[in-house]
Design an enzyme around this catalytic site. Structure first.
Site, short mmCIF file in Angstrom:
data_model
loop_
_atom_site.label_atom_id
_atom_site.label_comp_id
_atom_site.label_asym_id
_atom_site.label_seq_id
_atom_site.Cartn_x
_atom_site.Cartn_y
_atom_site.Cartn_z
N HIS B 67 8.02 10.52 -61.46
CA HIS B 67 7.43 11.15 -62.64
C HIS B 67 6.56 10.17 -63.44
O HIS B 67 5.50 10.54 -63.95
CB HIS B 67 8.58 11.71 -63.51
CG HIS B 67 8.14 12.22 -64.85
ND1 HIS B 67 8.51 11.61 -66.01
CD2 HIS B 67 7.35 13.26 -65.19
CE1 HIS B 67 7.98 12.27 -67.03
NE2 HIS B 67 7.27 13.28 -66.57
N GLU B 70 3.33 9.95 -61.79
CA GLU B 70 2.55 11.16 -62.11
C GLU B 70 1.77 10.93 -63.41
O GLU B 70 0.59 11.27 -63.50
CB GLU B 70 3.49 12.37 -62.22
CG GLU B 70 2.79 13.66 -62.61
CD GLU B 70 3.59 14.45 -63.60
OE1 GLU B 70 3.09 14.64 -64.73
OE2 GLU B 70 4.72 14.88 -63.27
N HIS B 71 2.43 10.35 -64.41
CA HIS B 71 1.72 10.03 -65.66
C HIS B 71 0.60 9.02 -65.41
O HIS B 71 -0.50 9.14 -65.94
CB HIS B 71 2.69 9.45 -66.69
CG HIS B 71 3.46 10.48 -67.46
ND1 HIS B 71 3.41 10.59 -68.82
CD2 HIS B 71 4.30 11.46 -67.05
CE1 HIS B 71 4.18 11.58 -69.23
NE2 HIS B 71 4.75 12.12 -68.17
N GLU B 147 9.39 11.35 -74.01
CA GLU B 147 9.58 12.63 -73.31
C GLU B 147 11.05 12.83 -72.97
O GLU B 147 11.60 13.92 -73.12
CB GLU B 147 8.72 12.65 -72.03
CG GLU B 147 8.79 13.97 -71.28
CD GLU B 147 7.91 14.02 -70.04
OE1 GLU B 147 7.18 13.04 -69.78
OE2 GLU B 147 7.94 15.04 -69.34
#
Lengths: 429, 452
Positions: B67, B70-71, B147
């Site tokens: 993840h 992905e950022h 997040e």
């Protein structure tokens, strides 16, 4: 919940428009305004009936009445009890939806248009409009569920912040009134029946339809639905909200992140400053990853995962709102940056480059706002409910393109004076 | 899955959708598969790049790196600067985002149809040329930690679900949260992200899905032009990590600010591997529909409406995944009722099906909903691309969707009853409870007794 619903609706409204969408409009014999767009590609129909029966019509001591009335509307009607309604819709593969926000109470149906499905699904909807039971035992059950949900929501920092934000923006207007466990507990069947009798009328309704129908078929369906309602007239609106008093509300909570809202009452639906504000806000905090707020607060400083700003025009003056969450210890610093960004933007407006980027996205991306029946329905329902011009979608791109930097500055100067911003924090240190 | 900007689905929807009229597919020489679904209703398109790598491919100590990468994919290449990707998509009138799941990582742009080539150029560039700049990484990892705070740490229900997975799985990587443990995020380095990218981001580990107002031959040609030159590279072997058989009920409790207790009962359940011959996953999908497919389905009708024992009650089962499966029963008790009573009631509903089966009317109703949903799903250009992408991600194909719909239609009442008997086994059960804590200054709801 209220906050979320409003945000969703704003999104739709800001999404409106594609040149060449044919919206047919007429009024039923019973006085309901109808908005229809034929979509022959798929064998299905979406229909939505909107009443001016949102929470702004809650009596002062009965907050939650609009939501509960809508919530129970389809739990038993005509010959069917709540189980029969749900089972018959499932047998048909049809779905009933809707809800209540500040302005509107909506009921929607998605069904196949096959001859053995459409009339049967419409019969259920017609009964819900004609003769809802408001069964006393169901009311007590749903009151208990609503109260439990409200209590749970009031343990969550985002819900606490949202409630405080609306109360602070609208101290003397129904938009600031929130359902509480106590207010819901006092609601009676008579309250619901009376609210329903006054507001769920043909003259206070608009119907939006998108699907595989001819104009004649659409007219017949609208007529059937409208005739299920008493004639009626639209209700008087409350006195418009005044300006909010700039202040800071700081509430405690053990969360690891502070939830922060800044805002003020800004514009109503149909306001001439809407397009300058829409285009300007794209640069400030509406343009997703490319907005100034995201760049300054997220990308440069890593303060937040999510930060945004938007205008939510409503029947009466709706809010301008900024929202973010950040570690509680850096809340002050984050608010400082937000205020700097807003202050700078309001003072100077967008650069020519930013203005061009905003227009490129809002205008260029316009087709994405209408590329499904569901999106079309949402747009048409907003046009119908709020009485926007029928050619609103046709001119949307041109109106975006025509906005100048001076107009953005002037509109922000009129509606977003940084010194007037209300600030609400939950769990900030 | 976790989206870069949007909300994740905590529990997946229970029915897979299906039947596609026209997808077209081809595979480039470098192994990149391209699948196109034409839908000419509006002048828009969706462009998606899916990588066959998700959080289940991570190892302990770097949970969350799929993840995080992905950022980082938005943080620039030698030719497209940091943040420039988003700017170019926005300038094209588009919207873009990405999401990471246990099984895959995917990137997408929704665009006016004529901007497809630009999107392909951008995605092809970052498929092989990403700059993982340590300075950008240092900022972005903070964003990811925020997040995590927002999605999980401050959300008691999300925390409960995270704990459920951590307890239900011991060997399989599904035990780790997609977003990663906070301490792993604190210790993560740009080199971790870089290594992840170098290992997995190659055309032979990716596929492209395009849906909307496009011609498939033109899309194939564009794909060859933009993606065709990227070199394939061998991928590391992926070792099976089979979860050992569970031999006894597990139970956990989490605490957090809340009013309502939450109960989740998760049973180990089968996953669809061979669409043409498997039976049980289909029976469990139908069972899910009978228990929770509409407002008068068994759980809501009995537990919420008739007995008023629960505020809400539901079932979640997704028969499609790369890894192992679970079927979850969950709910919140009404005021004055306990988690133990809710658990007993959920068990009683399962027992009723085990003993008495389900009616033909219920079976038919669930299948009618399934048929209608096959039409409704065609209203969303994005949804059609998602379906294709998700099928590919789990090692199946869009071609299997028709078979799955057909097989779901063939499920009998006896199949449903047999599946209920087979899978709701206490030895394969994990029970998770959220024990709500009052905020300071507020009265505490009555204690949550459980019978364990």
């Amino acid at each position: 919940m209220k906050r979320l619903l409003t945000a969703a609706i704003t999104f739709l409204a800001a999404q409106t428009a594609l040149a060449g969408v044919a919206i047919e409009h007429w009024t039923t014999t019973n006085g309901t305004r109808v908005y229809f767009s034929a979509a022959p590609a798929l064998p299905m129909l979406d229909v939505q009936i909107d009443f001016a029966a949102g929470s702004m019509f809650d009596p002062a001591d009965k907050a939650g009445l609009a939501a509960l009335t809508r919530g129970i509307l389809d739990l038993g009607a005509g010959e069917r009890d709540e189980t029969a309604i749900a089972e018959q819709l499932a047998d048909l593969g049809a779905r009933l939806g809707g809800g209540a926000d500040t302005d509107r109470a909506s009921i929607s149906l998605r069904t196949l248009t096959a001859a053995d499905k459409l009339p049967a699904a419409l019969a259920v909807l017609t009964d819900v409009l004609r003769q809802p039971h408001f069964d006393a035992a169901i009311l007590e059950r749903e009151k208990a569920r609503t109260i439990a949900s409200l209590k749970d929501a009031m343990t969550r920092p985002d819900s606490i912040a949202g409630k405080a934000f609306w109360e602070a923006l609208y101290p003397d207007h129904p938009y600031g009134r929130q359902a509480t466990p106590e207010s819901v507990a006092t609601l009676t069947r008579d309250d619901l029946v009376d609210f329903h009798r006054r507001l769920y009328t043909a003259g206070n309704a608009s119907i939006a339809m998108v699907g595989k129908l001819t104009r004649a078929e659409a007219e017949a369906i609208a007529e059937q639905l409208s005739l299920a309602l008493p004639a009626g007239t639209p209700p008087d609106l409350p006195k418009p909200p005044g300006a909010a008093r700039a202040r800071t509300v700081a509430l405690a909570h053990p969360a690891s992140q502070a939830h922060i809202y800044l805002g003020l009452p800004a514009i109503e639906r149909g306001h001439p400053d809407f397009f300058p504000l829409l285009v300007g806000n794209y640069t400030l905090g509406g343009g997703g990853f490319v907005s100034r707020l995201v760049q300054e607060v997220r990308d440069k400083r890593g303060f937040v995962y999510s930060i945004y700003s938007y205008f939510a025009p409503m029947r009466q003056t709706g809010p301008f709102q900024i929202g973010l969450q950040t570690q509680r210890k850096q809340a002050r610093e984050a608010i400082k940056v937000v205020r700097q960004v807003v202050g700078d933007f309001v003072a100077k407006g967008p650069t020519e480059e930013e203005l061009a980027a905003a227009k490129a996205n809002l205008s260029g991306g316009f087709p994405l706002r209408l590329d499904s029946n569901a999106k079309l329905l949402g747009n048409i329902a907003v046009i119908g409910f709020y009485g926007l011009p029928l050619d609103y979608l046709d001119h949307y791109r041109a109106r975006v393109e025509a906005v100048t930097a001076d107009e953005v500055r002037a509109a922000f100067a009129r509606h977003v004076r940084p010194g007037d911003l209300v600030t609400v924090t939950v769990a900030a240190e | 899955m976790i989206m870069r900007h949007l909300l994740p689905v905590l529990l997946a929807p229970w029915l897979l959708s299906a039947a596609l009229a026209n997808p077209y597919e081809t595979t480039l020489d470098n192994g990149l598969k391209v699948i196109v679904k034409e839908d000419r209703r509006a002048p828009t398109a969706v462009h998606m790049v899916w990588y066959r790598v998700g959080s289940m491919d991570e190892v302990d100590g770097t949970s969350g790196v799929a993840h995080v990468l992905e950022h980082m994919m938005f943080k620039g290449t030698p030719t497209v600067g940091p943040g420039e990707f988003n700017k170019r998509v926005a300038a094209a009138g588009g919207r873009d985002n990405a999401f990471t799941s246990r099984d895959y990582t995917a990137y997408f742009q929704q665009i006016p149809r004529e901007r497809l080539a630009e999107m392909m150029a951008l995605e092809a560039d970052r498929m092989r040329h990403l700059t993982v700049d340590p300075k950008e990484f240092a900022q972005e990892i903070k964003v990811v930690m925020e997040e995590r705070r927002m999605r999980t740490d401050d959300d008691p229900q999300a925390k409960l679900f995270e704990q459920m997975n951590a307890v239900a799985y011991q060997a399989h990587p599904y035990r780790r949260p997609i977003i990663g443990w906070m301490n792993d995020l604190e210790n993560m380095t740009a080199e971790d992200a870089r290594a992840w990218y170098d290992t997995w981001y190659v055309p032979n580990n990716a596929y492209v899905v395009v849906s909307g107002d496009v011609d498939h031959q033109e899309v194939f040609a564009l794909a060859r032009e933009h993606y065709g030159a990227l070199a394939a590279r061998p991928l590391p072997a992926r070792k099976a990590q089979v979860e050992p058989r569970q031999e006894g009920t597990r139970q956990l409790t989490t605490k957090g600010p809340a009013e309502l207790p939450v109960l989740i009962m998760g049973y180990k359940a089968p996953i669809l591997r061979n669409p043409a011959t498997d039976r049980d996953p289909y029976a469990l999908e139908i069972l899910g529909g009978i228990l929770d497919g509409h407002d008068a389905a068994r759980f809501n009708r009995k537990l919420v409406r008739e007995d008023k024992l629960a505020i809400s009650a539901g079932v979640s089962y997704d028969s499609t995944a790369r890894g192992p499966g679970m079927i979850y029963l969950y709910g919140s008790p009404s005021e004055g009722r306990t988690v133990a009573e809710l658990e007993a009631a959920l068990r009683a509903e399962i027992a009723r099906i085990q003993q008495e089966g389900v009616s033909e009317a219920e079976l038919k109703r669930t299948k009618a909903q399934l048929v209608a949903s096959q039409v409704y799903k065609l209203d969303s250009v994005f949804g059609q691309a998602m379906e294709i992408g998700q099928m590919e991600a789990i090692g199946l194909s869009w071609k299997d969707v028709d078979i799955m719909i057909e097989r779901l239609q063939q499920v009998t009442a006896a199949d449903v009853q047999a599946a209920a008997k087979k899978y709701f086994d206490d030895d394969a059960l994990t029970i998770g409870i959220l024990d709500p804590q009052p905020l300071a200054g507020q009265p505490r709801r009555q204690r949550v007794p459980t019978r364990h």
